[in-house]
Design a protein around this motif. Structure first.
Motif, PDB file in Angstrom:
ATOM      1  N   TYR A   1       0.819  -1.217   0.000  1.00 55.32           N
ATOM      2  CA  TYR A   1       0.000   0.000   0.000  1.00 55.32           C
ATOM      3  C   TYR A   1       0.853   1.267   0.000  1.00 55.32           C
ATOM      4  CZ  TYR A   1      -3.364  -3.454   1.789  1.00 55.32           C
ATOM      5  OH  TYR A   1      -4.130  -4.570   1.991  1.00 55.32           O
ATOM      6  N   GLY A   2       2.086   1.170  -0.458  1.00 56.42           N
ATOM      7  CA  GLY A   2       2.947   2.347  -0.479  1.00 56.42           C
ATOM      8  C   GLY A   2       3.610   2.649   0.847  1.00 56.42           C
ATOM      9  N   ILE A   3       3.487   1.761   1.834  1.00 54.87           N
ATOM     10  CA  ILE A   3       4.116   1.985   3.128  1.00 54.87           C
ATOM     11  C   ILE A   3       5.172   0.924   3.383  1.00 54.87           C
ATOM     12  CG2 ILE A   3       2.009   3.028   4.042  1.00 54.87           C
ATOM     13  CD1 ILE A   3       1.540   0.463   5.605  1.00 54.87           C
ATOM     14  N   VAL A   4       6.069   1.220   4.313  1.00 54.55           N
ATOM     15  CA  VAL A   4       7.101   0.273   4.732  1.00 54.55           C
ATOM     16  C   VAL A   4       6.579  -0.507   5.928  1.00 54.55           C
ATOM     17  CG1 VAL A   4       9.480   0.010   5.531  1.00 54.55           C
ATOM     18  CG2 VAL A   4       8.885   1.868   3.957  1.00 54.55           C
ATOM     19  N   VAL A   5       6.681  -1.823   5.859  1.00 50.80           N
ATOM     20  CA  VAL A   5       6.249  -2.684   6.955  1.00 50.80           C
ATOM     21  C   VAL A   5       7.460  -3.449   7.478  1.00 50.80           C
ATOM     22  CG1 VAL A   5       4.828  -4.655   7.626  1.00 50.80           C
ATOM     23  CG2 VAL A   5       3.896  -2.925   6.085  1.00 50.80           C
ATOM     24  N   ASP A   6       7.804  -3.210   8.738  1.00 52.96           N
ATOM     25  CA  ASP A   6       8.840  -3.979   9.419  1.00 52.96           C
ATOM     26  C   ASP A   6       8.148  -5.026  10.268  1.00 52.96           C
ATOM     27  OD1 ASP A   6      11.126  -2.590   8.485  1.00 52.96           O
ATOM     28  OD2 ASP A   6      10.654  -0.949   9.852  1.00 52.96           O
ATOM     29  N   SER A   7       8.569  -6.284  10.152  1.00 56.70           N
ATOM     30  CA  SER A   7       7.864  -7.366  10.813  1.00 56.70           C
ATOM     31  C   SER A   7       8.836  -8.351  11.452  1.00 56.70           C
ATOM     32  CB  SER A   7       6.986  -8.111   9.793  1.00 56.70           C
ATOM     33  OG  SER A   7       6.389  -9.252  10.352  1.00 56.70           O
ATOM     34  N   ASP A   8       8.395  -8.947  12.581  1.00 52.73           N
ATOM     35  CA  ASP A   8       9.202  -9.995  13.196  1.00 52.73           C
ATOM     36  C   ASP A   8       8.761 -11.385  12.738  1.00 52.73           C
ATOM     37  OD1 ASP A   8       6.801 -10.169  14.513  1.00 52.73           O
ATOM     38  OD2 ASP A   8       7.634 -10.096  16.533  1.00 52.73           O
ATOM     39  N   MET A   9       7.842 -11.444  11.768  1.00 57.05           N
ATOM     40  CA  MET A   9       7.451 -12.711  11.164  1.00 57.05           C
ATOM     41  C   MET A   9       7.439 -12.553   9.649  1.00 57.05           C
ATOM     42  SD  MET A   9       3.261 -12.884  11.534  1.00 57.05           S
ATOM     43  CE  MET A   9       3.172 -14.399  10.577  1.00 57.05           C
ATOM     44  N   PRO A  10       7.728 -13.601   8.890  1.00 59.03           N
ATOM     45  CA  PRO A  10       7.662 -13.492   7.431  1.00 59.03           C
ATOM     46  C   PRO A  10       6.225 -13.304   6.970  1.00 59.03           C
ATOM     47  CG  PRO A  10       8.056 -15.760   8.101  1.00 59.03           C
ATOM     48  CD  PRO A  10       8.160 -14.939   9.341  1.00 59.03           C
ATOM     49  N   LEU A  11       6.040 -12.457   5.967  1.00 52.38           N
ATOM     50  CA  LEU A  11       4.719 -12.148   5.428  1.00 52.38           C
ATOM     51  C   LEU A  11       4.711 -12.392   3.923  1.00 52.38           C
ATOM     52  CD1 LEU A  11       4.118  -8.750   7.273  1.00 52.38           C
ATOM     53  CD2 LEU A  11       3.192 -10.981   7.919  1.00 52.38           C
ATOM     54  N   ALA A  12       3.529 -12.622   3.387  1.00 56.46           N
ATOM     55  CA  ALA A  12       3.380 -12.821   1.938  1.00 56.46           C
ATOM     56  C   ALA A  12       3.313 -11.472   1.253  1.00 56.46           C
ATOM     57  CB  ALA A  12       2.131 -13.649   1.656  1.00 56.46           C
ATOM     58  N   LEU A  13       4.438 -10.743   1.288  1.00 48.56           N
ATOM     59  CA  LEU A  13       4.536  -9.405   0.722  1.00 48.56           C
ATOM     60  C   LEU A  13       5.866  -9.264  -0.014  1.00 48.56           C
ATOM     61  CD1 LEU A  13       3.322  -7.197   3.731  1.00 48.56           C
ATOM     62  CD2 LEU A  13       2.017  -7.783   1.678  1.00 48.56           C
ATOM     63  N   PRO A  14       5.944  -8.325  -0.958  1.00 49.54           N
ATOM     64  CA  PRO A  14       7.222  -8.072  -1.633  1.00 49.54           C
ATOM     65  C   PRO A  14       8.217  -7.390  -0.704  1.00 49.54           C
ATOM     66  CG  PRO A  14       5.565  -6.496  -2.378  1.00 49.54           C
ATOM     67  CD  PRO A  14       4.851  -7.507  -1.541  1.00 49.54           C
ATOM     68  N   GLU A  15       9.496  -7.673  -0.900  1.00 53.38           N
ATOM     69  CA  GLU A  15      10.520  -7.037  -0.095  1.00 53.38           C
ATOM     70  C   GLU A  15      10.552  -5.533  -0.356  1.00 53.38           C
ATOM     71  OE1 GLU A  15      14.272  -8.863  -0.721  1.00 53.38           O
ATOM     72  OE2 GLU A  15      13.673 -10.789   0.123  1.00 53.38           O
TER      73      GLU A  15
END
Length: 331
Positions: free
Chosen positions: A17-31
């Motif tokens: 969605y045009g935002i940066v997502v930092d996560s402590d789990m892997p997500l089904a999203l592009p790097e």
């Protein structure tokens, strides 16, 4: 009081969605690759971290009985689903702590985390998500705006089947710049009922239910069916729920006057639970600017599966005529 969210705990960084997502789990999203409109951190927390907020939460009488939310004294927000998981959103929207119910699927949990829960963080960061599904036609975004059950995803599935990639399903974030609005891509998945999924995607193998109380399934979208780059917004088509669509056998597209267009955009906000004067002002400002600079039209059509291709063709013709500066016949 919500727990303080420690930053820099994440091991994974993504863009959505045009935002940066930092996560402590892997997500089904592009790097993550490019600068974002905002940054949000997602971090796991134990059940005890949610207990006080959960006790204050109330069942939403306008939604499913298993949905609960609460606005907390420190400005943070709690949102939870008995069969999915629960979330605490920081007052500034910069972080979300989460807990997944063990019996929920990862696919279902991520739909709620990257949709409903994330929308609270976006609003708290003064961004305004819309309840829309978007496809890309000739390198430009075409958005279908409407509430639950209005047919957005079904119509988008017909477009994807015809070779027009999906940009985002359900949540749309726009950015205004250089004289235009740009629509940003969401996760590479779409939520469909079995009949639609079988018709356009060939079955339900390896799909997960959206939640235990619906037949909707979560279908992953192949890379060639998903637009991974932002696209300038060409038009918005508002869809009424099927019960209000009427019995007209004609596919009809009508431009909306600015006042009606503004109302439709405000009605099409994604998160209706965070309401204050500042947010309402932002909603009206976005709606006013969209209704001024982007064609907003109402589309009415027979709600039968066999007519979706006709609806797709009518939308494509309308978009092509608009690009050429012509008017398309309404029926």
């Amino acid at each position: 009081m919500g727990p303080r969210i420690r930053m820099n705990d994440s091991r994974y960084r993504y863009s959505v969605y045009g935002i940066v997502v930092d996560s402590d789990m892997p997500l089904a999203l592009p790097e993550y690759r490019d600068a974002g409109l905002a940054r949000i951190e997602l971090r796991r927390a134990p059940a005890d971290a949610f207990r006080a907020a959960r006790e204050r939460a109330r069942v939403d009488s306008t939604s499913e009985a298993w949905y609960r939310s609460a606005a907390l004294e420190d400005g943070s927000a709690y949102v939870g689903w008995d069969t999915i998981g629960e979330f605490l959103v920081a007052a500034d929207g910069a972080g979300i702590v989460w807990r997944r119910v063990e019996r929920s699927s990862l696919e279902s949990f991520q739909v709620y985390m990257l949709g409903q829960a994330l929308s609270f963080a976006l609003v708290k960061q003064r961004l305004e998500p819309l309840h829309a599904t978007v496809v890309v036609v000739a390198d430009r975004a075409v958005a279908f705006l409407g509430g639950n059950g209005s047919g957005k995803s079904s119509l988008a599935a017909c477009f994807v089947n015809g070779g027009y990639p999906l940009l985002t399903d359900d949540l749309l974030l726009l950015h205004e710049g250089a004289g235009q609005f740009v629509a940003y891509p969401g996760p590479a998945r779409i939520k469909l009922f079995p009949q639609i999924a079988s018709r356009y995607f060939g079955g339900l193998a390896d799909t997960a239910p959206m939640n235990p109380d619906t037949q909707k399934r979560i279908l992953p979208i192949d890379a060639d069916q998903h637009a991974a780059a932002p696209a300038p917004l060409a038009a918005i088509f508002t869809l009424a729920p099927p019960r209000k669509a009427g019995r007209n056998d004609c596919v009809r597209i009508d431009p909306l006057p600015p006042r009606e267009a503004l109302i439709e955009v405000v009605r099409g906000t994604f998160n209706r639970r965070l309401v204050d004067g500042d947010r309402l002002a932002r909603q009206f400002d976005l709606a006013a600017r969209l209704s001024t600079f982007v064609p907003i039209k109402r589309i009415a059509y027979p709600r039968t599966l066999d007519r979706l291709a006709d609806v797709r063709d009518a939308v494509l013709a309308d978009v092509a005529h608009a690009a050429a500066g012509l008017e398309c016949a309404p029926c």
